[in-house]
Write a protein that holds these residues in place. Structure first.
Motif, mmCIF file in Angstrom:
data_model
loop_
_atom_site.group_PDB
_atom_site.id
_atom_site.type_symbol
_atom_site.label_atom_id
_atom_site.label_comp_id
_atom_site.label_asym_id
_atom_site.label_seq_id
_atom_site.Cartn_x
_atom_site.Cartn_y
_atom_site.Cartn_z
ATOM 1 N N LEU A 57 0.839 -1.206 0.000
ATOM 2 C CA LEU A 57 0.000 0.000 0.000
ATOM 3 C C LEU A 57 0.874 1.255 0.000
ATOM 4 C CD1 LEU A 57 -2.804 -1.139 2.463
ATOM 5 C CD2 LEU A 57 -3.076 -0.677 0.013
ATOM 6 N N GLN A 58 1.958 1.233 0.760
ATOM 7 C CA GLN A 58 2.890 2.368 0.776
ATOM 8 C C GLN A 58 3.559 2.532 -0.592
ATOM 9 O OE1 GLN A 58 5.621 1.387 3.898
ATOM 10 N NE2 GLN A 58 4.175 1.861 5.537
ATOM 11 N N THR A 59 3.842 1.422 -1.239
ATOM 12 C CA THR A 59 4.523 1.438 -2.527
ATOM 13 C C THR A 59 3.652 2.057 -3.625
ATOM 14 O OG1 THR A 59 5.678 -0.553 -1.795
ATOM 15 C CG2 THR A 59 5.885 -0.007 -4.092
ATOM 16 N N LEU A 60 2.351 2.095 -3.413
ATOM 17 C CA LEU A 60 1.468 2.763 -4.374
ATOM 18 C C LEU A 60 1.801 4.251 -4.499
ATOM 19 C CD1 LEU A 60 -2.055 1.264 -3.581
ATOM 20 C CD2 LEU A 60 -0.631 0.819 -5.585
ATOM 21 N N LYS A 61 2.458 4.805 -3.480
ATOM 22 C CA LYS A 61 2.808 6.231 -3.475
ATOM 23 C C LYS A 61 4.247 6.470 -3.937
ATOM 24 C CE LYS A 61 -0.544 7.138 0.096
ATOM 25 N NZ LYS A 61 -0.808 6.589 1.357
ATOM 26 N N ASP A 62 4.916 5.439 -4.417
ATOM 27 C CA ASP A 62 6.291 5.574 -4.899
ATOM 28 C C ASP A 62 6.324 6.563 -6.069
ATOM 29 O OD1 ASP A 62 9.000 3.772 -4.616
ATOM 30 O OD2 ASP A 62 8.779 4.591 -6.639
ATOM 31 N N PRO A 63 7.382 7.372 -6.155
ATOM 32 C CA PRO A 63 7.451 8.326 -7.268
ATOM 33 C C PRO A 63 7.596 7.659 -8.639
ATOM 34 C CG PRO A 63 9.403 8.497 -5.855
ATOM 35 C CD PRO A 63 8.473 7.538 -5.207
ATOM 36 N N ALA A 79 3.088 -2.656 -7.784
ATOM 37 C CA ALA A 79 2.383 -2.749 -6.495
ATOM 38 C C ALA A 79 0.895 -2.991 -6.714
ATOM 39 C CB ALA A 79 2.610 -1.479 -5.679
ATOM 40 N N MET A 80 0.323 -2.359 -7.740
ATOM 41 C CA MET A 80 -1.100 -2.590 -8.045
ATOM 42 C C MET A 80 -1.357 -4.055 -8.386
ATOM 43 S SD MET A 80 -2.484 0.618 -10.242
ATOM 44 C CE MET A 80 -1.127 1.646 -10.710
#
Length: 189
Positions: free
Chosen positions: A151-157, A165-166
């Motif tokens: 879930l955090q990785t969804l916000k990766d740049p 991640a999706m």
């Protein structure tokens, strides 16, 4: 944004598709090997085929084919759970191709005991291709312990990391993962 909406829509249909887990421990034969044989397979020279480079036009060869390292990797997957401790050691290798291939091997073995090792290293891994392999591996394992990190990785740049991640979250099929993927859908009026 339309690409993201298509990806998320696809992920939400995953439960309806037959994904054929040919790599899971339940469906593959677990081989037996000595520690020496496992270490010899791990020491096979490389590099392996990098399946995570998206700018290449040619498709990579089928899993387990290509270089000597790829063939050794397929044998390690057949050995199964007994190979995990030795493969985990390779996640700390200085060679990027070894870290990438090791992450994929752990996912293909399919034993969730590898999840904490992959999660811990994903936090500190600087290489994008290795990170992609680790995220794909977490998707193969479909272990809920990786949910928070994914879930955090969804916000990766990096949008490629977000896409991986999706896919991994789509395989988890937990309420939290489904909610996060649903929120990503953007449909113009």
């Amino acid at each position: 944004m339309q690409f993201r909406a298509i990806c998320v829509a696809y992920l939400l249909t995953l439960p309806l598709l037959t994904l054929g887990q040919a790599n899971s421990p339940a469906s593959s034969e677990q081989g037996s090997a000595t520690t020496t044989e496992i270490r010899a397979l791990i020491a096979t020279p490389g590099p392996a085929v990098d399946r995570y480079i998206f700018h290449k036009r040619a498709l990579p060869p089928e899993w387990g084919k290509g270089s000597l390292a790829d063939i050794a990797a397929a044998k390690l997957v057949k050995i199964g759970v007994r190979a995990i401790p030795y493969v985990v050691e390779e996640l700390d290798s200085i060679e990027v191709w070894r870290r990438t291939l090791s992450a994929e091997i752990l996912g293909r073995i399919g034993d969730k005991s590898a999840t904490p090792e992959i999660v811990n290293r994903l936090y500190i891994e600087p290489n994008t291709n290795v990170r992609l392999a680790m995220i794909a591996s977490l998707g193969m394992l479909a272990d809920e312990r990786a949910e928070t990190l994914l879930l955090q990785t969804l916000k990766d740049p990096d949008t490629v990391i977000q896409s991986a991640a999706m896919l991994a979250l789509g395989k988890l099929q937990t309420p939290k993962a489904t909610e996060a993927l649903t929120e990503l859908i953007w449909l113009p009026k």
